[in-house]
Design an enzyme around this catalytic site. Structure first.
Site, PDB file in Angstrom:
ATOM      1  N   SER A  42      65.580  69.998  31.430  1.00  0.00           N
ATOM      2  CA  SER A  42      65.737  70.682  30.147  1.00  0.00           C
ATOM      3  C   SER A  42      67.195  70.875  29.752  1.00  0.00           C
ATOM      4  O   SER A  42      67.531  70.815  28.563  1.00  0.00           O
ATOM      5  CB  SER A  42      65.034  72.041  30.194  1.00  0.00           C
ATOM      6  N   HIS A  85      69.139  76.217  29.725  1.00  0.00           N
ATOM      7  CA  HIS A  85      69.022  75.646  28.390  1.00  0.00           C
ATOM      8  C   HIS A  85      70.295  75.838  27.582  1.00  0.00           C
ATOM      9  O   HIS A  85      70.788  74.904  26.937  1.00  0.00           O
ATOM     10  CB  HIS A  85      67.838  76.276  27.662  1.00  0.00           C
TER      11      HIS A  85
END
Length: 237
Positions: free
Chosen positions: A140, A188
């Site tokens: 991610s 993230h």
């Protein structure tokens, strides 16, 4: 989106199949293959999931601050190729497939590879900065970096429709990030920041700010982001 080197060439029109080719984004397909292969190894080692004992691969190669502090620095990289479930890898690989086929031809394969790994390492730094004692895995961070880079570059090149679409999807993913306690916020955000920084260096090269040998300078700048992320991650682990 075409890379600056290709945009200077005359376009040769030929008859043939319509649609993107795997040869337009070789690194994207190679990275997807690596992630899928790593997931298959996880499954063979005991299945996905983050519960203790579920997979020795996750425990041996996932990102975990205390182990990184003990010298297992390889986890900063290997964790980015591991996933907790088929849904986890499915979402990440779908995003990588969609964004990679858009961005890689737009900036060139060398830049795309450097951006991917710089974002991955920046995501590892962000994950350790905010949650060093949590086991973190997933691509991610790299995917968020590609999200950010695609938005910035598309916006700079006047592709407002593409930028708006990417921006909306990015905002939705950020909302999910902050709304789900099981998601690594640091991973993230760190990956996103790394990707945006890489994109700014690409744009600086396009504007002639990095001199005539722009590609080596851009790759060097992205490598510096990766090295900084590694050093910072080790420091905060």
């Amino acid at each position: 989106m075409r890379c600056p080197e290709c945009s200077r060439q005359r376009t040769r029109v030929t008859r043939g199949a319509v649609g993107p080719s795997r040869y337009d984004a070789p690194a994207t397909y190679a990275l997807i293959a690596l992630n899928v292969a790593a997931y298959l190894v996880e499954v063979a080692g005991g299945g996905g999931g983050l519960s203790p004992g579920s997979s020795s691969v996750l425990l041996d190669f996932g990102l975990f601050g205390p182990y990184v502090a003990e010298g297992e620095w390889y986890r900063l990289l290997t964790s980015g190729f591991l996933h907790a479930s088929i849904i986890h890898i499915g979402f990440n690989m779908f995003a990588l497939y969609f964004l990679g086929r858009l961005l890689e031809p737009g900036i060139g394969t060398p830049r795309f590879i450097a951006l991917y790994f710089a974002s991955l390492l920046a995501g590892s730094f962000g994950a350790l900065l905010l949650s060093p004692d949590s086991l973190t895995i997933g691509a991610s961070g790299a995917v968020f970096g590609i999200f950010g880079a695609t938005f910035v570059i598309a916006r700079s090149r006047g592709m407002e429709g593409v930028a708006s679409s990417i921006g909306i999807v990015l905002l939705l993913n950020l909302a999910i990030t902050f709304g789900n306690p099981e998601i690594s916020i640091g991973g993230h955000l760190g990956g996103l920041a790394g990707g945006v920084l890489c994109a700014l260096f690409v744009l600086a090269g396009e504007r002639g700010m990095l001199g005539p040998r722009r590609l080596p300078m851009e790759l060097l700048a992205m490598a510096a982001i990766g090295v900084f992320s590694i050093a910072s991650a080790i420091a905060v682990a």
